[in-house]
Design an enzyme around this catalytic site. Structure first.
Site, PDB file in Angstrom:
ATOM      1  CG  HIS A 117      72.941  55.607 -23.280  1.00  0.00           C
ATOM      2  ND1 HIS A 117      72.422  54.406 -22.835  1.00  0.00           N
ATOM      3  CD2 HIS A 117      73.857  55.985 -22.362  1.00  0.00           C
ATOM      4  CE1 HIS A 117      73.011  54.087 -21.690  1.00  0.00           C
ATOM      5  NE2 HIS A 117      73.888  55.018 -21.379  1.00  0.00           N
ATOM      6  CD  GLU A 174      78.097  54.612 -22.076  1.00  0.00           C
ATOM      7  OE1 GLU A 174      78.538  55.038 -21.002  1.00  0.00           O
ATOM      8  OE2 GLU A 174      76.887  54.510 -22.307  1.00  0.00           O
TER       9      GLU A 174
HETATM   10  P1  PGA Z   1      76.558  53.065 -15.282  1.00  0.00           P
HETATM   11  O1  PGA Z   1      75.940  53.709 -16.618  1.00  0.00           O
HETATM   12  O2  PGA Z   1      77.690  53.967 -14.878  1.00  0.00           O
HETATM   13  O3  PGA Z   1      75.421  53.063 -14.304  1.00  0.00           O
HETATM   14  O4  PGA Z   1      77.040  51.718 -15.638  1.00  0.00           O
HETATM   15  C1  PGA Z   1      76.770  54.223 -17.611  1.00  0.00           C
HETATM   16  C2  PGA Z   1      75.954  54.734 -18.738  1.00  0.00           C
HETATM   17  O5  PGA Z   1      74.878  54.193 -19.012  1.00  0.00           O
HETATM   18  O6  PGA Z   1      76.355  55.693 -19.407  1.00  0.00           O
END
Ligand code: PGA
Length: 256
Positions: A117, A174
């Site tokens: 992540h 992401e």
């Molecule tokens: P968020 O986070 O939905 O709060 O933008 C997504 C993530 O970090 O996977």
């Protein structure tokens, strides 16, 4: 149509009591989620035993609170929640103080692990190689890796993972500028990157993550295999709406 994969990442939020209450509240309405949706939550490691405890109680027909009292007839359907971790040790069990190995997770019903992540990369300095080692450990333990990537390093992350392992991963696109900012990215851009990920990783599931809410989830699941949800997964009712709308069950305007 393959089931949409919806993963709620709680990050470092919630204590054990709040986690149990979340599970119970979600389960109260879990039958409203289409079978065509695979629902996963990723609590902090320390919350896993209490979350598993609530799920076991429900499975055994002994709920501690409201869930089954409200809807006792849906016992068998009340276990639609799978579990993920937010990280995993890159090492086997052993002398690695502070690390949580796959061995530590045995019997905790963990089916997925979020790996790499951007918050792990940013605050804990994880490298593509670290992520590749974690993928290795996850697959050894029968846990499905969910490898998080941003557009500029998809190729280099893929090259760090063995070819035979690539197609066993789920990939979450992401974009860092969209995480926790409320600035979800344009669906056309998501589609382009998703196609790029299919070309790079092969036949994998691809998720989008970054400020996903019940208002925007339906557009993303048209071009992806699911979503990774952070902030909006903390509230069970909002997460339920996301799960419903992900598979086109509910439109934005229809009432819950
Ligand atoms: P968020 O986070 O939905 O709060 O933008 C997504 C993530 O970090 O996977």
């Amino acid at each position: 149509m393959a089931a949409k994969l919806i993963i709620g990442n709680w990050k470092s939020n919630k204590n054990t009591q709040e986690a149990s209450i979340w599970i119970e509240r979600f389960l109260e309405k879990a039958t409203e989620v289409s079978e065509n949706t695979e629902v996963v939550v990723a609590p902090a490691f320390t919350l896993l035993p209490s979350v598993v405890g609530v799920l076991e109680e429900v499975r055994n027909g002994k709920p501690s609170k409201t869930a089954l009292e409200v809807v006792p007839e849906v016992v068998s359907e009340l276990l639609p929640i799978k579990l993920a971790t937010q990280d995993l040790s890159p090492f086997l069990a052993g002398s690695y103080t502070g690390a949580v190995s796959a061995r530590n997770l045995e019997n905790l019903r963990v089916e997925y692990a979020l790996l790499g992540h951007s918050e792990r990369r940013r605050y804990f300095h994880e490298t593509h190689q670290d992520v590749a080692r974690k993928v290795d450990q996850a697959l050894l333990a029968g846990i499905k890796p969910v490898v998080c990537v941003d557009s500029e390093y998809i190729q280099v992350q893929a090259s760090a993972i063995e070819d035979s392992q690539l197609k066993k991963c789920v990939i979450a696109y992401e974009p860092v500028e969209a995480i926790g900012t409320g600035r979800n990215v344009d669906v056309g851009q998501v589609k382009r990157i998703v196609d790029h990920i299919y070309n790079t990783f092969g036949k994998v599931k691809v998720l989008y993550g970054g400020s996903v809410t019940s208002d925007n989830v339906a557009e993303y699941t048209l071009v992806t295999d699911g979503v990774l949800v952070g902030g909006a997964s903390l509230d069970p009712e909002e997460f339920l709406k996301i799960c419903q709308r992900a598979s086109g069950q509910q439109t934005q305007k229809s009432k819950l």
